[in-house]
Structures are given as structure tokens and as C-alpha cells.
Design an enzyme around this catalytic site. Structure first.
Site, PDB file in Angstrom:
ATOM      1  CB  CYS A  89      64.338  -0.077  16.135  1.00  0.00           C
ATOM      2  SG  CYS A  89      63.629   1.294  17.062  1.00  0.00           S
ATOM      3  CD  GLN A 151      60.071   2.494  20.695  1.00  0.00           C
ATOM      4  OE1 GLN A 151      61.243   2.533  21.064  1.00  0.00           O
ATOM      5  NE2 GLN A 151      59.722   2.404  19.421  1.00  0.00           N
ATOM      6  CB  SER A 238      69.107   4.196  22.133  1.00  0.00           C
ATOM      7  OG  SER A 238      67.727   4.456  21.911  1.00  0.00           O
ATOM      8  CG  HIS A 339      68.499   3.343  18.107  1.00  0.00           C
ATOM      9  ND1 HIS A 339      68.509   2.630  16.918  1.00  0.00           N
ATOM     10  CD2 HIS A 339      67.320   3.021  18.720  1.00  0.00           C
ATOM     11  CE1 HIS A 339      67.395   1.907  16.835  1.00  0.00           C
ATOM     12  NE2 HIS A 339      66.665   2.134  17.906  1.00  0.00           N
ATOM     13  CB  CYS A 369      63.203  -4.403  21.078  1.00  0.00           C
ATOM     14  SG  CYS A 369      64.033  -2.863  21.505  1.00  0.00           S
ATOM     15  N   GLY A 371      59.373  -1.224  17.335  1.00  0.00           N
ATOM     16  CA  GLY A 371      58.061  -0.678  17.628  1.00  0.00           C
ATOM     17  C   GLY A 371      56.951  -1.604  17.177  1.00  0.00           C
TER      18      GLY A 371
END
Length: 383
Positions: A89, A151, A238, A339, A369, A371
Site C-alpha cells: 500500500c 489484513q 478502505s 484506496h 501501513c 502488507g
């Protein structure tokens, strides 16, 4: 002393899942923001030493170095190189870090950082859809941690660890929509957005993820998405989105030579790793590292962009860092805006740069943050 400054920052509107931008080819949508940089600044494309492009799902029309394909799609000279990177991300935030490092080191005088993601057409798992090619999580990693990485489950664990209630998650999420609505209505986002053509030829100039009238009571009706009886659901997560964003960067000396006025300089840039099972907490040590290296305190920062991957992430970050919630995502975040993975880092930074200039804020901090238990943090200084 060489430095790295941002002279322009642009983004497309963020399209909702299967919305107005879903039919775009990633290279062509990327070309829209590349062209906007040259149109707004008058810089000749051949002056760009490198394009560093973030993209997470490098499959289909996002494969084969989409950054290079974006340069070609924009009609830029073949002499302009490009590369595509994946830090999940935070890919296009890392693009900014790599561009800044190259500028300061003397490898570049002018660079473009940014990214793209068309999540509507490149779905989750697309890059690992063929089981015959193996899985990115090896047996040794699975033995080390004993669980599969997820996640959404990580977001649930964060809410539990920091004692964040469902009502707090939903209040934060509703506020994200409220802030985006206010930013759209006031025109605060207008200068940063490059209008693009929609699927039916209409001009799209507004983020499509906004759900006006979102309330805690409405969000309370949504079912948990990852854990039975959990707290994370579609409304406090998101959105799946499409979009692209780009920043034109150079040294102060080069900007003066070209007659361009820098908006901000990259003051401090850090990256950190943390527990890959919780997965979404590394933005906390990344921020701590950034503040330590910069010599600034959390109270010196006038605006924060903290990616709203899930509402529990910025809430845990606020709790740990002691940041003023009113300074966090003042124009809404990914829960409302969306996102588009590879574009999000540059989208947040574009929003931050324009907000700092509009509000005369000296220091801004962005963190995300990522992955694998990773996180980036960047401090910008207004010029």
C-alpha cells in the site's frame, strides 16, 4: 547541499469500484497525471531523469513495468526511463522516498514519483491466481508464524489490542465521509485533481467514494467482514478504488534554474518493519523513527495524513503517538475517498502538500501501513 523538493503534485479523482475509471488502462490513466505535471509547470519531459512508479497488483494491464508504459502512453520521449516498485500500500510513498534519495545523492536532478491502481479490473489475488506457480508465503514462513496473513484479521487484532470499540471505529469512519464532503463542497480539493474522462465520456472531477449522510447508526447495521462477531466491516474499511497520482520533484537548485517555485521539501523519510500477523502497525515505529531523525515533536506537526486502511489503524496510531485527532486526515481519508493501492501513497502526499500550502502549515507528516508488516513515514516542510 543537495535537497529534494516537490514543485507540483496532482492526482486523478478516485473512482469507486466498477465506477467511472474502471475501464481505463493503467498506463493511460497514469499518463493523465504525467501530462498534467508538464502542462502545469512547463517542464520539458526529456528533462526528467527517472519516473519511479508504484503499483501493487502487477498483473494484466499493470504488468511489464507499468511505469515505463505510462511514460510511453504520455507521449514522452523514449529517452525517459521508468521503473515500477511494490511496497504494497505504500508503494508510491516509497517512490517519493527513492526519488528524494536519488536527488540528494546526485543521481537525479529531476524525477517523478507516483503510482496507479485499477482495482476494478485487477482483482485481489490476480498476481497469484495460478496455483501451479506457487504461493508467495513459503512453507518456512508459515512454520515461523503458524498462521496465514490476513489484513482484515490484523485490523481486528489491532482493535482488540488497543481497546477500540465498534462505536469508535464507526464514529471515525462517519467523520471521514463528513470531512470529505466538506472538502469537496468548499473546493479544497479542486486544485490537486486532474479531471479525466469517465466510461461514458463524461468529465470526472470528484472523488466517487463519498457516501453523504453516513452515520454511526447506519454503519451499525453492517455485518463484520473478517471475523464472526468482529468489529471490522465494509463501512469502517478502505474502499476498493481506481486512480493515479504523481509528484514532480527536483533539487532546489534545479527549480531555481527552471524558474519553478517549490511547494515543500522532503525533510525526513523513514521505513520500518513490524509484526506481519498484526501486519498494519509498522506506521507507528516508522513515525517514531521519523520524529527522532527530524528532531521534531508530534506537536510540531500541523497536519497528518494517516492512511485509513481500516479505522482501527489510524485510531491505534493516534493513541500511540498522542497526535491531535483534528489534524489527522482533515479532508477525509481512504474510508471515504478510496484506496487505489499503488496510487495511495502519492495521493495522500498530494493531498497533504496542497493542504499545507492552503493552510500555511510548516510541517506535515504522512504515514501508511503496508502488507507484510511494513510502514513508511515522511515529513514535509513547507517552502
Amino acid at each position: 547541499m543537495r535537497d529534494a523538493v516537490i514543485v507540483e503534485a496532482v492526482r486523478t479523482p478516485i473512482g469507486k469500484r466498477n465506477g467511472s475509471l474502471a475501464s481505463w488502462h493503467s498506463a493511460d490513466l497514469s499518463a493523465q497525471v504525467l501530462s498534467a505535471l508538464t502542462d502545469r509547470t512547463g517542464i520539458a519531459p526529456e528533462q526528467v531523469d527517472d519516473v519511479i512508479w508504484g503499483c501493487v497488483r502487477q498483473s494484466g494491464h499493470q504488468a511489464n513495468n507499468v511505469g515505463r508504459n505510462a511514460v510511453l502512453a504520455a507521449g514522452w520521449p523514449e529517452s525517459v526511463p521508468a521503473t515500477t516498485i511494490d511496497r504494497q500500500c505504500g508503494s508510491s510513498q516509497q517512490s517519493v522516498h527513492f526519488a528524494a534519495a536519488g536527488l540528494i545523492a546526485g543521481q537525479y536532478d529531476v524525477a517523478v514519483a507516483g503510482g496507479v491502481e485499477i482495482m476494478s479490473s485487477i482483482p485481489a489475488g490476480a498476481a497469484i491466481a495460478n496455483p501451479d506457480l506457487g504461493h508467495p508465503t513459503s512453507v518456512s514462513i508459515r512454520h515461523r508464524y503458524g498462521v496465514d496473513f490476513n489484513q482484515g484479521v490484523g485490523a481486528e487484532k489491532i482493535a482488540e489490542k488497543w481497546g477500540i470499540s465498534r462505536s469508535q471505529l464507526d464514529e471515525f469512519s462517519a467523520r471521514s465521509h463528513e470531512r470529505l464532503a466538506a472538502a469537496i463542497d468548499s473546493g479544497a480539493l479542486k486544485r490537486q485533481i486532474v479531471p479525466v474522462a469517465g466510461a461514458e465520456g463524461q468529465l470526472v472531477d470528484t472523488d466517487e467514494g463519498l457516501r453523504r449522510g453516513t452515520t454511526v447508526d447506519k454503519l451499525a447495521n453492517l455485518k463484520p467482514a473478517f471475523v464472526e462477531g468482529g468489529q471490522i466491516h465494509a463501512g469502517n474499511s478502505s474502499q476498493i478504488s481506481d486512480g493515479a497520482s504523481a509528484l514532480l520533484m527536483m533539487t532546489s537548485e534545479k527549480a531555481a534554474e527552471l524558474g519553478l517555485e517549490p511547494i515543500a521539501r522532503v525533510h525526513t523519510a523513514t521505513v520500518a518493519g513490524d509484526d506481519p500477523v498484526l501486519m498494519l502497525t509498522a506506521l507507528i515505529p516508522a513515525t517514531v523513527k521519523a520524529l527522532q531523525r527530524s528532531g521534531l515533536s508530534i506537536d510540531d506537526i500541523g497536519a497528518f495524513e494517516v492512511n485509513e486502511a481500516f479505522a482501527s489503524v489510524p485510531l491505534a496510531w493516534i493513541s500511540e503517538m498522542g497526535a491531535d485527532p483534528e489534524r489527522v486526515n482533515p479532508n477525509g481519508g481512504a474510508i471515504a475517498i478510496g484506496h487505489p493501492l499503488g496510487a495511495s501513497g502519492a495521493r495522500l502526499m498530494t493531498t497533504l502538500v496542497h493542504h499545507m500550502r492552503d493552510q500555511n502549515i510548516r510541517y506535515g507528516l504522512q504515514t501508511m501501513c503496508e502488507g507484510g508488516g511494513l510502514g513508511n513515514a515522511t515529513i514535509l516542510e513547507l517552502l
